[in-house]
Write a protein that holds these residues in place. Structure first.
Motif, PDB file in Angstrom:
ATOM      1  N   LYS A 168      11.593   2.916  -2.416  1.00  0.00           N
ATOM      2  CA  LYS A 168      12.014   1.467  -2.049  1.00  0.00           C
ATOM      3  C   LYS A 168      13.076   1.626  -0.880  1.00  0.00           C
ATOM      4  O   LYS A 168      13.170   0.534  -0.055  1.00  0.00           O
ATOM      5  CB  LYS A 168      12.692   0.706  -3.282  1.00  0.00           C
TER       6      LYS A 168
ATOM      7  N   LEU B 246      11.241   1.822   2.135  1.00  0.00           N
ATOM      8  CA  LEU B 246      10.307   0.735   2.630  1.00  0.00           C
ATOM      9  C   LEU B 246      11.414  -0.279   3.237  1.00  0.00           C
ATOM     10  O   LEU B 246      10.974  -1.071   4.165  1.00  0.00           O
ATOM     11  CB  LEU B 246       9.861   0.011   1.350  1.00  0.00           C
ATOM     12  N   LYS B 247      12.654  -0.501   2.787  1.00  0.00           N
ATOM     13  CA  LYS B 247      13.541  -1.302   3.269  1.00  0.00           C
ATOM     14  C   LYS B 247      13.779  -0.947   4.475  1.00  0.00           C
ATOM     15  O   LYS B 247      14.188  -1.922   5.519  1.00  0.00           O
ATOM     16  CB  LYS B 247      14.828  -1.570   2.326  1.00  0.00           C
TER      17      LYS B 247
ATOM     18  N   ASN C 201      11.390  -2.094   7.154  1.00  0.00           N
ATOM     19  CA  ASN C 201      11.210  -3.756   6.943  1.00  0.00           C
ATOM     20  C   ASN C 201       9.838  -3.846   6.357  1.00  0.00           C
ATOM     21  O   ASN C 201       8.922  -4.680   6.969  1.00  0.00           O
ATOM     22  CB  ASN C 201      11.233  -4.253   8.433  1.00  0.00           C
ATOM     23  N   TYR C 202       9.610  -3.740   5.220  1.00  0.00           N
ATOM     24  CA  TYR C 202       8.553  -3.772   4.445  1.00  0.00           C
ATOM     25  C   TYR C 202       8.112  -5.068   4.348  1.00  0.00           C
ATOM     26  O   TYR C 202       6.828  -5.564   4.363  1.00  0.00           O
ATOM     27  CB  TYR C 202       8.443  -2.905   3.117  1.00  0.00           C
ATOM     28  N   GLU C 203       9.082  -5.938   4.069  1.00  0.00           N
ATOM     29  CA  GLU C 203       8.782  -7.423   3.953  1.00  0.00           C
ATOM     30  C   GLU C 203       8.148  -8.191   5.201  1.00  0.00           C
ATOM     31  O   GLU C 203       7.136  -9.129   4.995  1.00  0.00           O
ATOM     32  CB  GLU C 203      10.290  -8.278   3.850  1.00  0.00           C
TER      33      GLU C 203
ATOM     34  N   TYR D 115       6.112  -6.306   7.089  1.00  0.00           N
ATOM     35  CA  TYR D 115       4.792  -5.815   6.964  1.00  0.00           C
ATOM     36  C   TYR D 115       3.993  -6.752   6.120  1.00  0.00           C
ATOM     37  O   TYR D 115       2.915  -6.799   6.685  1.00  0.00           O
ATOM     38  CB  TYR D 115       4.779  -4.232   6.396  1.00  0.00           C
ATOM     39  N   LYS D 116       4.431  -7.018   4.994  1.00  0.00           N
ATOM     40  CA  LYS D 116       3.631  -7.821   4.124  1.00  0.00           C
ATOM     41  C   LYS D 116       3.558  -9.319   4.659  1.00  0.00           C
ATOM     42  O   LYS D 116       2.228  -9.698   4.563  1.00  0.00           O
ATOM     43  CB  LYS D 116       4.513  -8.035   2.806  1.00  0.00           C
TER      44      LYS D 116
ATOM     45  N   PHE E  54       4.518   2.545   4.586  1.00  0.00           N
ATOM     46  CA  PHE E  54       4.244   1.305   3.541  1.00  0.00           C
ATOM     47  C   PHE E  54       3.118   1.415   2.343  1.00  0.00           C
ATOM     48  O   PHE E  54       2.930   0.381   1.822  1.00  0.00           O
ATOM     49  CB  PHE E  54       3.937  -0.012   4.443  1.00  0.00           C
ATOM     50  N   LYS E  55       2.721   2.448   2.321  1.00  0.00           N
ATOM     51  CA  LYS E  55       1.738   2.777   1.350  1.00  0.00           C
ATOM     52  C   LYS E  55       2.210   3.795   0.342  1.00  0.00           C
ATOM     53  O   LYS E  55       1.458   4.342  -0.430  1.00  0.00           O
ATOM     54  CB  LYS E  55       0.293   3.518   1.978  1.00  0.00           C
TER      55      LYS E  55
ATOM     56  N   LEU F 131       9.215  -5.602  12.650  1.00  0.00           N
ATOM     57  CA  LEU F 131       8.532  -4.392  11.964  1.00  0.00           C
ATOM     58  C   LEU F 131       8.773  -3.203  12.524  1.00  0.00           C
ATOM     59  O   LEU F 131       8.439  -3.450  13.899  1.00  0.00           O
ATOM     60  CB  LEU F 131       7.035  -4.886  11.784  1.00  0.00           C
TER      61      LEU F 131
END
Length: 237
Positions: free
Chosen positions: A48, A51-52, A55-57, A59-60, A140-141, A215
């Protein structure tokens, strides 16, 4: 067989022998066994953190990703929201439906292809996409279905994140050991994958582009003397 033919045969056998010896040396020098790690909340927390950092948010929230791979030979426009991607190479274009590959459409020289030719080209497009998209969005996976995350103690005393893909993709069973900086940003990973006989080869993840939405996406990767370039990268809603 004539004299020239015998000379050519000996030369080819000599080159083959040199290739086998070179591979053997590389295998002995670089091959590493898959490390053992500890699963659990600490491993998930490190995943996590990565991911942070990337910038995973965002990416989503990104619907479309476009890029080229293999020196521009493979071209992609991926609609993440609808699970569709246009895959183009040479004189082929496959409008790939990731959720139902059988409903994909295939064109060769702008002519629709059906039957066995369609099935084969659809599978080739899916294999290209699975490989080439991983080099773009692998960070991101790490929580994809079928993944297992472990903490691994690295030689420098830091912790690495080992991610194993037990299902999905073209080659399930592959594992990647991520090496991160103190903020969780990816620097590289080591690979234990079916298509590479030498385990533990390292690829860099240190050449990043920042998309307009914040991103982070990679521009290239180095594996020893080889550089994999990712071109014309775009991310947008």
């Amino acid at each position: 067989m004539g004299r020239l033919g015998k000379i050519l045969l000996k030369s080819l056998l000599g080159l083959l022998l040199l290739g086998v010896i070179a591979f053997g040396v590389l295998y002995l020098v670089y091959n590493e066994p898959l490390p053992q790690g500890n699963t659990g909340p600490a491993a998930d927390a490190l995943a996590k953190k990565m991911l942070k950092a990337v910038n995973y948010e965002q990416y989503k929230a990104t619907r479309f990703l476009e890029w080229t791979f293999a020196g521009g030979a493979h071209r992609y426009k991926w609609d993440k929201e609808n699970g569709k991607v246009k895959v183009s190479w040479s004189n082929h274009q496959v409008n790939l439906n990731l959720n139902d590959p059988g409903s994909s459409t295939v064109l060769q020289d702008n002519v629709f292809i059906t039957g066995e030719g369609k099935v084969a080209l659809t599978q080739k497009a899916l294999d290209y996409f699975n490989n080439d998209s991983f080099w773009l969005v692998a960070p991101f996976k790490v929580f994809d279905e079928g993944t297992e995350r472990s903490l691994v103690q690295l030689e420098d005393g830091s912790k690495g994140l080992l991610v194993s893909y037990t299902t999905g993709g073209t080659t399930p069973g592959d594992s990647y050991l991520w090496k991160l900086d103190s903020s969780g940003f990816p620097k590289s990973y080591q690979m234990w994958v079916k298509i590479i006989p030498i385990g533990g080869l390292e690829a860099t993840w240190d050449d990043w582009k920042v998309m307009p939405n914040g991103l982070f996406l990679p521009a290239s990767h180095k594996i020893g003397p080889i550089t994999l370039y990712i071109g014309n990268v775009e991310a947008y809603k």
